[in-house]
Design a protein around this motif. Structure first.
Motif, PDB file in Angstrom:
ATOM      1  N   TRP A  71      61.495 -29.476  39.391  1.00 15.83           N
ATOM      2  CA  TRP A  71      62.301 -28.713  38.436  1.00 15.83           C
ATOM      3  C   TRP A  71      63.653 -28.340  39.055  1.00 15.83           C
ATOM      4  O   TRP A  71      64.696 -28.439  38.423  1.00 15.83           O
ATOM      5  N   GLN A 103      56.088 -34.851  33.284  1.00 22.18           N
ATOM      6  CA  GLN A 103      55.674 -33.537  32.811  1.00 22.18           C
ATOM      7  C   GLN A 103      56.247 -33.242  31.434  1.00 22.18           C
ATOM      8  O   GLN A 103      55.571 -32.677  30.574  1.00 22.18           O
ATOM      9  N   ASN A 107      54.065 -32.504  28.179  1.00 27.49           N
ATOM     10  CA  ASN A 107      54.233 -31.284  27.386  1.00 27.49           C
ATOM     11  C   ASN A 107      54.281 -31.589  25.894  1.00 27.49           C
ATOM     12  O   ASN A 107      53.763 -30.833  25.070  1.00 27.49           O
ATOM     13  N   ASN A 618      59.899 -24.726  32.313  1.00 29.86           N
ATOM     14  CA  ASN A 618      58.951 -25.001  31.221  1.00 29.86           C
ATOM     15  C   ASN A 618      59.213 -24.173  29.970  1.00 29.86           C
ATOM     16  O   ASN A 618      58.347 -24.087  29.095  1.00 29.86           O
ATOM     17  N   ASN A 651      59.660 -25.975  23.861  1.00 31.43           N
ATOM     18  CA  ASN A 651      58.549 -25.911  24.804  1.00 31.43           C
ATOM     19  C   ASN A 651      58.507 -24.510  25.396  1.00 31.43           C
ATOM     20  O   ASN A 651      59.522 -23.989  25.859  1.00 31.43           O
ATOM     21  N   GLN A 653      56.159 -21.677  27.869  1.00 31.53           N
ATOM     22  CA  GLN A 653      55.045 -21.342  28.744  1.00 31.53           C
ATOM     23  C   GLN A 653      54.977 -19.820  28.848  1.00 31.53           C
ATOM     24  O   GLN A 653      55.478 -19.216  29.795  1.00 31.53           O
ATOM     25  N   ASN A 659      50.722 -23.761  28.124  1.00 32.08           N
ATOM     26  CA  ASN A 659      51.991 -24.382  27.734  1.00 32.08           C
ATOM     27  C   ASN A 659      51.880 -24.826  26.279  1.00 32.08           C
ATOM     28  O   ASN A 659      50.868 -25.414  25.868  1.00 32.08           O
TER      29      ASN A 659
END
Length: 741
Positions: A71, A103, A107, A618, A651, A653, A659
């Motif tokens: 990230w 990822q 997601n 996220n 998205n 989290q 998530n």
């Protein structure tokens, strides 16, 4: 001691004792961007743990840290290799590129390649009646054989049709580290089939896997999946692999009428039997196995890949419902590569490889009892009527073998200037051609059982193609803000001639984090073996005098990144113009059969926009929009594509164990092909939801996905014999569970 190494230790210790993970600032990552990822968990030696719980926490901590590093790398500036054959920041890449991490794909809940491609600007996905093929349309034109697909840099398009989606449309994404896409011409670097773009699927390495991960799931249409991922480092040897299995009945939509229905309506009153199986469901079942192994020892790299896929025929080649078709595809490749860097200035990366495609098409084109009228005198009148008690059945078998070698070099002439050059040789051989049928291939006269016509009427010609290629590229940082790329590739084919593919691109960072790109490229699609060498068919003939399709593309783009407090906004907009010449298509000759030829040109221009707002890791918003205006040489709309399409979603989290991803795909109306009087296909929107619960018990992860959440009715275009088109699935679900050891 470098700061990233200290942060590594803090993450592991803190997570092991149950405290919260540290917060990394963008300033921290930017201070040492080169070191991030170099001091990974593999450099840290931990004492033997007596407690199983402690071991699990450490494994979770390592996984967490790897995610944090990725990230932070993305926030510092994503790198891409597909545009230049070596890593370069996206903002400097001489192309309109997309880099999507595994990822991010997870997601969104996407499990297959084509599911994911629908979310990429400029891409559209459609189902076809012929064998149920899933076709990508890129920047306004059908592109199954006009886009190059690679797995870890290895070219996987087949020589028969020149496409990869027969085998890779439902390629699983569980083992994907990231996918790199260049939208626009790619032949200056890669040669054939990169007319509209190139895709490189990059799978996980040993540090990304770090042990064994088992995944299984169940979903709509009795879909069952299983994955085993493994990866480990043993000193200087690393081993990574995947074992995958999928089985599904497919969407069992109802087709109310088909081609045989029209025959029944015309001839049943004359005493011929009614044979159509409509209304009924097409055979859309699939079963697939994949084995993949990657090993790396010092400077040597080896990869082996094997795929076996069986599927139903959907509506076959005659737009008819049948139930006995079985199409089996086997594909394998092996590649051995060596990489050596000398004084950080000179890199040599030679490779040798072998591919083999083995396809077995057992096709029931027409159902039992079908009566087929024939105009044997070509006078416009039906003189002959043949009835097929067991259906019209043909069984075509063929193999294509590929062997090749490439020697690419990267040379840093001086700071900020990298020259890439190389040579490649590819040998393609089409062989083992067998053909069986319960009818005469030239006259369609019925035969009581399957007979071999492999020697008398083979449906393909055996052939060999040799390709010699050479390429040269210079990527030069003229100043700190201006980058110039120039490239040229020469490809010489033994069966139709040669092609030269130039490119030039300039990127200018005129403001901090704001870049303008100005690009030109030329690319080509080589005629495939089906286009050139299909033969002994009463309806279709190949053409060994074909010229390659070519495209000249002009692009200008703007990319911008803006930081507001803790938020990051990344946006890009680009305009493209495509001038496509010598499109290959199948047309009637007026002599009772159709033949492939270079019939037409196309002109396409459009705008692509994409944006993403990152709040925290996220937690982000994403959106893209595509406008495209595809026209043939007469100014008419190209069929089956929408002028407007887009994706947007969020998205979130909210908790470290949960998530949530909510996304929407929107498509404008799609146009019919010339001569089809039906209304254009209407616009539609699909809402998709994905939920992930992770790390709530050891390394357990559960993901649930609902596609078409609002149960929207929509269709993909069908032939006029399928007047109601091809219904697509309503609300569907899939639930998967993963456990890592």
């Amino acid at each position: 001691m470098q700061k990233p190494f200290i942060l590594t230790v803090i993450v592991f210790i803190c997570y092991a004792v149950g405290c919260k993970s540290p917060v990394f600032s963008e300033e921290t990552i930017n201070e040492h961007p080169a070191s991030i990822g170099k001091n990974s968990g593999d450099d840290i030696v931990f004492p033997e743990q007596k407690s199983t719980e402690k071991t699990v926490k450490l494994a979770q901590a390592e996984s967490l840290f790897q995610d944090e590093v990725k990230w932070l790398q993305e926030e510092a500036g994503a790198m891409v290799a597909i545009a230049t054959r070596h890593d370069i920041p996206v903002k400097k890449a001489p192309g309109i590129v997309s880099v999507i991490t595994g990822q991010e794909i997870k997601n969104m809940g996407h499990r297959t390649l084509t599911d994911f491609l629908r979310t990429v600007p400029g891409f559209e996905i459609s189902k076809r009646g012929i064998y149920g093929a899933v076709i990508p349309y890129v920047r306004g034109i059908e592109s199954d054989n006009r886009i190059r697909v690679m797995v870890n840099g290895h070219f996987v398009n087949n020589p028969y049709k020149g496409e990869a989606f027969q085998n890779f449309d439902d390629f699983p994404l569980e083992n994907v580290d990231k996918i790199e896409i260049i939208r626009g011409p790619g032949s200056a670097l890669y040669g054939e089939n990169a007319l509209m773009g190139a895709i490189n699927i990059i799978t996980k390495d040993a540090p990304d896997t770090g042990g064994i991960s088992i995944n299984s799931g169940y979903g709509s249409f009795n879909t069952m999946e299983g994955n085993v991922l493994f990866g480990e480092k043993y000193g200087k040897l690393s081993v990574t692999g995947m074992i995958h299995y999928t089985e599904t009945n497919g969407y069992e939509e109802s087709i109310n009428s088909d081609f045989v229905t029209s025959l029944d309506n015309s001839f049943s009153s004359f005493g011929f039997p009614v044979a159509s199986e409509a209304p009924g469901s097409p055979e859309d079942w699939r079963r697939k196995y994949i084995l993949n192994l990657k090993t790396n020892y010092k400077d040597f790299y080896f990869e082996g890949f094997y795929l076996n896929k069986n599927r139903g025929g959907y509506l076959g080649i005659q737009d008819a419902l049948t139930n006995e078709t079985n199409i089996e595809s086997n594909y394998l490749f092996t590649e051995l590569k060596y990489k050596k860097v000398f004084a950080d200035k000179f890199t040599i990366n030679p490779r040798i490889y072998y591919d083999q495609f083995d396809d077995n098409y057992y096709v029931e084109s027409l159902p039992e009892g079908t009566t087929l009228p024939l105009d044997t005198n070509n006078d416009g009148l039906y003189e002959t009527f043949y009835t097929y008690p067991d259906g019209l059945i043909g069984n075509g078998i063929y193999s294509q073998k590929i062997a090749g070698a490439e020697i690419p070099l990267n040379i840093e002439l001086f700071e900020g200037n990298i020259v890439t050059m190389g040579m490649e040789f590819r040998w393609l051989h089409q062989t083992n051609i067998q053909y069986y049928a319960n009818f005469n291939p030239l006259t369609y006269e019925p035969i009581s059982s399957l007979q071999s016509f492999s020697d008398t009427y083979p449906f393909l010609k055996e052939t060999t193609r040799r390709i010699w290629s050479a390429y040269l590229q210079d990527v030069w940082d003229v100043t700190e803000t201006i980058n110039l790329t120039m490239g040229l590739r020469f490809d010489d084919y033994s069966d139709f001639g040669s092609e030269v593919s130039p490119r030039v691109g300039i990127t200018w960072e005129f403001l901090e984090n704001a870049t303008i790109k100005s690009l030109y490229g030329r690319a080509f699609r080589a005629p495939n073996f089906s286009d050139m060498y299909i033969t002994n068919q009463p309806a279709i003939q190949g053409n060994d005098s074909l010229e390659p399709e070519t495209i000249d593309t002009y692009e200008i783009g703007l990319q911008y990144k803006y930081n507001i407090s803790t938020y990051t906004i990344q946006s890009g907009i680009n305009y493209f113009y495509n001038d496509i010449a010598d499109l290959i298509s199948l047309r009637s000759t007026g002599l009772g059969y159709s033949q492939y030829d270079n019939y037409s040109n196309a002109y396409i221009h459009g705008i692509e926009f994409e944006s993403r707002v990152n709040f925290t890791k996220n937690n982000y918003l994403f959106m893209n929009y595509t406008f495209q205006d595809p026209n043939d040489e007469n100014g008419k709309n190209l069929p089956f594509v929408a002028k407007h399409k887009g994706n947007f979603g969020i998205n979130m989290q909210p908790w470290k164990y949960i998530n949530t991803n909510l996304s929407t795909f929107v498509s404008g109306k799609r146009y019919r092909e010339e001569g089809d009087s039906r209304d254009d296909l209407p616009s539609y929107a699909l809402l998709n939801l994905s939920l992930i619960a992770k790390d709530f018990w050891k390394t357990m992860e559960i993901q649930g996905t609902v596609n078409n959440l609002l149960d929207k009715d929509y269709d993909d275009p069908g032939n006029t014999y399928i007047p109601d088109d091809l219904p697509r699935p309503g609300r569907t679900f899939f639930i998967g569970m993963t456990y890592a050891f």
